[in-house]
Structures are given as structure tokens and as C-alpha cells.
Design an enzyme around this catalytic site. Sequence first.
Site, PDB file in Angstrom:
ATOM      1  N   HIS A  75     -23.803  29.711 -34.055  1.00 25.84           N
ATOM      2  CA  HIS A  75     -24.536  29.113 -35.190  1.00 25.84           C
ATOM      3  C   HIS A  75     -24.462  27.684 -35.383  1.00 25.84           C
ATOM      4  O   HIS A  75     -23.083  27.307 -35.020  1.00 25.84           O
ATOM      5  CB  HIS A  75     -23.711  30.094 -36.128  1.00 25.84           C
TER       6      HIS A  75
ATOM      7  N   CYS B 250     -30.255  29.417 -38.209  1.00 26.06           N
ATOM      8  CA  CYS B 250     -29.377  28.425 -37.855  1.00 26.06           C
ATOM      9  C   CYS B 250     -28.595  28.644 -36.436  1.00 26.06           C
ATOM     10  O   CYS B 250     -27.377  28.034 -36.294  1.00 26.06           O
ATOM     11  CB  CYS B 250     -28.042  28.745 -38.777  1.00 26.06           C
TER      12      CYS B 250
ATOM     13  N   GLN C 115     -19.933  37.784 -37.257  1.00 21.97           N
ATOM     14  CA  GLN C 115     -20.915  38.793 -37.238  1.00 21.97           C
ATOM     15  C   GLN C 115     -20.194  39.913 -36.678  1.00 21.97           C
ATOM     16  O   GLN C 115     -20.801  40.990 -36.050  1.00 21.97           O
ATOM     17  CB  GLN C 115     -21.973  38.369 -36.440  1.00 21.97           C
TER      18      GLN C 115
END
Lengths: 145, 418
Positions: free
Chosen positions: B135, B376, B215
Site C-alpha cells: 500500500h 492506493c 488487512q
Amino acid sequence: MNPDLKKLYQQTLLAHSKQPHNNCELANAASATLRNPLCGDEITVYRKTDDDGRARITFTAQSCTICLAAASMMTQHLAALPNPEATQFAKQFVSDFQDKPATIDLPGELAALSGVLAFPSRIRCATLPFEALLKIQAQDPSSRI
Amino acid sequence: MSKTNSQPTPPAIPEALAHVRGDFPILSRTVHGKPLVYLDNAASTQKPQAVIDAVTRYYSHENANIHRGVHLLSTEATGAYEEARGKIAKFINAADDSEIIYTRGATESVNLVAHSYLEPLLQPGDEILISAMEHHANIVPWQLLCARTGAILKVIPVTDDCDLDLATFDQLLTEKTKLLSIVYVSNAIGTVNDIQPLLDQAKARGIPTLVDAAQAIQHIPLDVQKLGCDFLVASGHKIYAPTGIGILYGRRALLDTMRPYQGGGDMIAHVTFEGSTFKEPPSRFEAGTPHIEGAIGLGAAIDYLSSVGLPAIHDYESQLIAYAVAKLSQIDGLKIIGNPRVRSGAISFTMGDAHPHDIGTVLDTEGVAIRSGHHCCEPLMKRLGVPATARASFSLYNTPADVDALAAALKKTALLFL
Ligand SMILES: Cc1ncc(COP(=O)(O)O)c(C=O)c1O
């Protein structure tokens, strides 16, 4: 289908996005590139005045249906307008959409773009080509659109 | 891709998760006149009533600044704030509560490590190793740091399937590597990286490690001691807690050596105009009045997750996502991006000439919330050769019916654009 959606993706718009007009680079032209940071869409608008005094506007883009169709319509509509009016039109177009009114009166096929008003997150998709065109002029104030 | 017509079997919702939808008030609202099907959980999750109540209770019963007043409210607020820290420590099996630092989120946690830990150690030519599926939050802080110090950012490549390509990992870890910072679960593709061997290898060579668990923490049981990572970052809002709160786990031995992040109240031991001394971790890194109700909400979210049971959640979500992959694979023109060996949380896809942004708009009018764009992860999108994707991402309250609604809405999208 949701009526707002039907209005957004009306035939005129889909036709332009499937076969966009003036979708090519333009040699020896002034150009500007803009991105929509929300989705990563990117458009480059090219503009030059031919020897006979006629303006040509083209674009290349990696973008959504709305942005492609808006660019295609813009290149047709603005190339046909004389100089100060074209700039004025682009400015007015961007500011009208940014105000998010309930409706906007637009000439000819451009009217198909008013469907984005029901989808605030998509307004920028319609204004991006016009903003890129104005950016060309901002980079080089002597070049009138 | 060949499409099969046999219908995949939807997973049964286990007893532990049978009633969770009722815990999330927002799930009963409608969107454009349709029931909400929320599949943008990788961006942010919805909040259970228990979290909303915890925040409300703080404001209606305990509201006061922490670590300051001698009065009862301040004592209670401080207690709740610190109690939440303990819950987080336990949830990821940190050795000590002081190893949990509150931040604004995963992004700030990475920036804190860059500033307080790594920057003072870097010499020009030193290397920071990340992967191609990071990310932006685990790319840009290092780029800024490299620009300040002359260090170099190195990147572990990914395969076409979007797994890490470890063929050159050995060469990428060098004596110049000062940090390995790696994502556990990719937000854009859903790849679960097999990080344990990488962390082990780095550790064996004395290289500190950071795990981006933004995540992972809501889907996979984590044990920082077993992982053996030095730092781990996560965001509250992706784990059913409020926005504006996140965590940095740091191994205490390293935290002790680190300089402060921001200066201000609550992080100092003494202040004189000749100079100031700083508190021990974690206070050293928590200047000013923090996001008290955020921390309390995060504690409540962890209680909630623990009451449902993360192993049960992990098991169910894995089945649900396999069902979703099977279901989406049957849609003509739909292409799932990436084919990782292990997947969690998300499925990214494209659909012929239908731009992801347009897919998102059509799905929205059907009540289905997904995300479209580069998520992103621009370098990853470039590597996989797609400017943008549509992404459906799942959480504990999603059901096979949500997957079916997604598939039905995608078929409508196809009618419009393909
Ligand atoms: C893998 C990963 N890392 C870091 C972040 C940054 O999280 P935040 O924006 O909450 O700081 C995200 C958020 O999408 C993410 O998915």
C-alpha cells in the site's frame, strides 16, 4: 434499471465512449495531463491552431465511460467555437458542474453529461477533460483555446 | 477463461456468526432504495453496536482528559484508555502492554517507525526492503526517508499471479538492509503472504522487520511473538473500531532505543528551558491529548471480535471468499486479477471494457458498495498491467446472499457495457 442510471449512461454518451472522436495524440501541439486522484484516471488533451486559423483539439486517456465521452464531445464542440468563447465555455462548464446544481442546460450532445449530477462522485469525470484543456492555457497564457 | 455452469455451493453460516448482522445497525439501511450490500470492508469496516455504545458511554459517563486529573472522571478515562491497550496487547500476543503505541492508524505507525527508529540509523547507501504489493502507506514514508538520508528503497517483485516472487529474496537482503517492511495481506488483490520464512530469514541475519497487518488483523489470528517481527502496524477503522485510531506494536527492546516522534504534553519526564527528558514507551510516542474514545472503541471492537472468535471468523470468511471467487468466475467477461495461493479479504476484477469506476456506479445503484480504482497500490497495478480494478472486500457480516447480490448486479453491468 434505476432511472438516474439510465439517464447517466444514455445512448449518446455510450456511443461517444465506445468510439470517441479525436482520440489521438496531436504532433506539435500544446498539451496538458490531468489525473483524477480518486480513481487514477488520466487524460492528456492536445491543442493547436492550424495554419488556416482553425483550432484542433484531441485527447488520449485511460479513463471511464463518462470521462471518455466528455472528452470526445468537448473536442468536437470547442474546436468549432471561436477563440474567447471556447475558453469561456470550458470555464463555465467546469464551474457549473462544481456548483452541483439540480440541472444544467448544455448545448447539443453535451446535454447527455448532465446525468452525472445525480452521482456527485462522478462529476469530476465529466469536468476532467475541460480542466485539462484549461490547464494548457494556464501553462501558456498566450495560447488562447 | 472457461466458464462452468455448475453452481458453486454457498457456505453455511456457522453458529458463532449466525447473529452478527444484527449487531451492526448500519446494515439495515437501504441505498438507492435497495438493501445495503457492503463489500468495501478493506477500505473501512462498519461498527457494531458494542463499539458505538462504548464511545457513547465514554462521552456520557467518563469524558475527561487522561493521565492528568486526580478527579474520578480522569481516573476512569485513564483506566478505560489503558485497559484497551491491554486488550490489544493480548489480542496480538505482545509480551507487554507497553509495546502497544496508539497512533492515528497504520499510516502514522509506519511514519513513526521511519522517524523515530530508522532515520537516526541510516547512512547513505543503506537499504530498505519492501515488496511490489505494498500500500502507498508502506512505500511513500520510506521514499521520503530515502530522500532525507540517501538510503535506497529495494523492492521484492511479484509474480503474474500476484504472489511474492522470492527467487531473488536472498540477494535483496544484504548487509546494507536496515529494515524489511512487508505487507501481510494485500488490500488490492487479497494475497496472503507467507511472511514467516521471510521474517525468520531477516531475523537470522539481524535485520529488523515491520509487518503491515492493516488487512490481516481483522481476518487472521496474529501472534507477534511467534512471528518474531519487530514492528507491526494496523488501523482501528478496518477492525470494526472508530477512525483516527490505530496501533504500532514495537518490540520493547527497540522502543527503548527510539527517539520521540512528536513533542508535547504527556510524553515528557521533565521540561526545562535547558532541555527536556522523555517518558518511557509507550508514552514517549504519544504526545498531546490522544484519541481517547477511539482507543476505548478499539478495545470494544477487540472484545467484540474475541466474543465471536477470530478462528471461526477466519474459517467462515475463507469459505465465503472461495464461494465469491467461484461465483464471479462464472460471469462472462469478468476477469479476476491475481490468483494468489492463499487469499483473504478481497477480490479484484475487471470486466471487459467496462471501466471499474463505471462498474462501481452501476453496483451502487443496486445497493452494492465496492471500491474501484488503484486501491492506493499504483506500483502494483502497473506491474499487473491494469490501470484500475473493481474490488469487492469481505468481512465477518457478509453472507452468501451478499455474494449473490454482487453477481446479479455485475450481470446487469455487463448488459450495459459489454
Ligand atoms: C495494507 C494496508 N496498509 C496500510 C493502509 C493504511 O491504513 P490507514 O489509511 O488506515 O492509515 C491500508 C489502508 O487501506 C492498507 O490496506
